[in-house]
Design an enzyme around this catalytic site. Structure first.
Site: not given
Ligand code: NVA
Ligand code: CP
Length: 298
Positions: A103, A133, A257, A285
């Site tokens: 990530r 997701q 999400c 998930r």
């Molecule tokens: N759009 C959000 C999704 C979090 C799961 C972000 O990138 O922070």
């Molecule tokens: N929806 C999602 O990806 O959640 P987190 O940021 O908690 O991993």
């Protein structure tokens, strides 16, 4: 030949459908207490450059349940944080691990990692997209509606990474997708696909939710973005509240999400209301990702 999952289109529609089927089976195994450990002896490295609750924990638990092991890695504790290149890190990690989940901010970093790794790389969210997701959300929708044919999704809110992955999914599955957002928050359009007419971008949330089988939203300010009063006030008319839900199909599903900011992009009344499936969505998930891990790491 290793296979990566950096964007939805790294899999074919047939492969995604196969994963949804596999996820159903893995979910049933868990409910029945059936032990299933195809990843015994395998290790997943998980590099997190941004916060996470669902992604981190569901992948970690998923690896454990499949008989494997996971390592939580943060760049500030690795030499990556002191300037070691992504390419060198990828080559070294490939000699210890069986897969990498990452990530991070820039999608190009993931592409670079995947290019130099000889093991599968999985995208756990970037500024551009969040494919794991949306693949998991397709599983939840199929589970709830029984099919994915000719359904309408209304994505209402910021045109962010999640919206981008919805556009990819809608093109792959021929879904009707209406994205409602202010003009300045429109999503980037994926270059890797041609955008079908069944996808519309509108500034009117009521138009978007008309006949919608699913209303979907996400945070107004994503990780790494600066929260400004201007953006928040522009997005206020795009809140998922009861009148908006009432303008959709009577049985519409409400999805998010998560994490949610109650009374911002969604009201507590709707999040806790009868249309909301957000916590099952979060649970799924785990099942879907286990199916992906099994496919890529076995
Ligand atoms: N759009 C959000 C999704 C979090 C799961 C972000 O990138 O922070
Ligand atoms: N929806 C999602 O990806 O959640 P987190 O940021 O908690 O991993």
């Amino acid at each position: 030949m290793k296979k990566d999952f950096l964007k939805l289109n790294d899999l074919t529609k047939v492969e995604v459908l196969e994963l949804l089927k596999q996820a159903t089976e893995l979910k049933q195994f868990k409910i029945n207490g059936t032990s299933h450990k195809p990843l015994e002896g395998k290790t997943l490295g998980m590099i997190f450059n941004k916060n996470s609750t669902r992604t981190r924990i569901s992948f970690e638990v998923g690896m454990f349940e499949l008989g494997g092991h996971s390592l939580f890695l943060t760049p500030d504790q690795m030499q990556l944080g002191r300037g070691e290149s992504i390419a060198d890190s990828a080559r070294v990690l490939s000699r210890y691990l069986d897969g990498i989940l990452i990530r991070t901010f820039d999608f190009k970093e993931i592409e670079e990692l995947a290019k130099h790794a000889s093991i599968p790389v999985i995208n756990g969210l970037t500024d551009l997209n969040h494919p794991i997701q949306i693949m998991s959300d397709l599983f939840t929708i199929q589970e709830k509606l029984g099919h994915l044919d000719d359904i309408k999704i209304a994505y209402v809110g910021d045109g962010n990474n999640v919206a981008y992955s919805w556009i990819n999914a809608a093109a792959m599955f021929n879904l009707r997708l209406s994205v409602a957002c202010p003009a300045s928050c429109k999503p980037e359009l994926p270059k890797e696909i041609s955008i079908p007419d069944s996808i519309e971008i509108t500034e009117d949330p009521i138009t978007a939710v008309k006949d919608a089988d699913v209303i979907y939203t996400d945070v107004w300010v994503s990780m790494g973005q600066e929260e400004t009063n201007k953006k928040v006030s522009l997005l206020k008319p795009y809140q998922i509240n009861q009148p908006l839900v009432d303008a959709a199909k009577a049985e519409t599903l409400v999805m998010h999400c998560l994490p949610a900011h109650r009374e911002m992009e969604i009201t507590s009344e709707v999040l806790e209301g009868k249309h909301s499936v957000v916590f099952e969505q979060a649970e799924n998930r785990l099942h879907l990702q286990k199916a992906l891990l099994k496919k890529l790491l076995s």
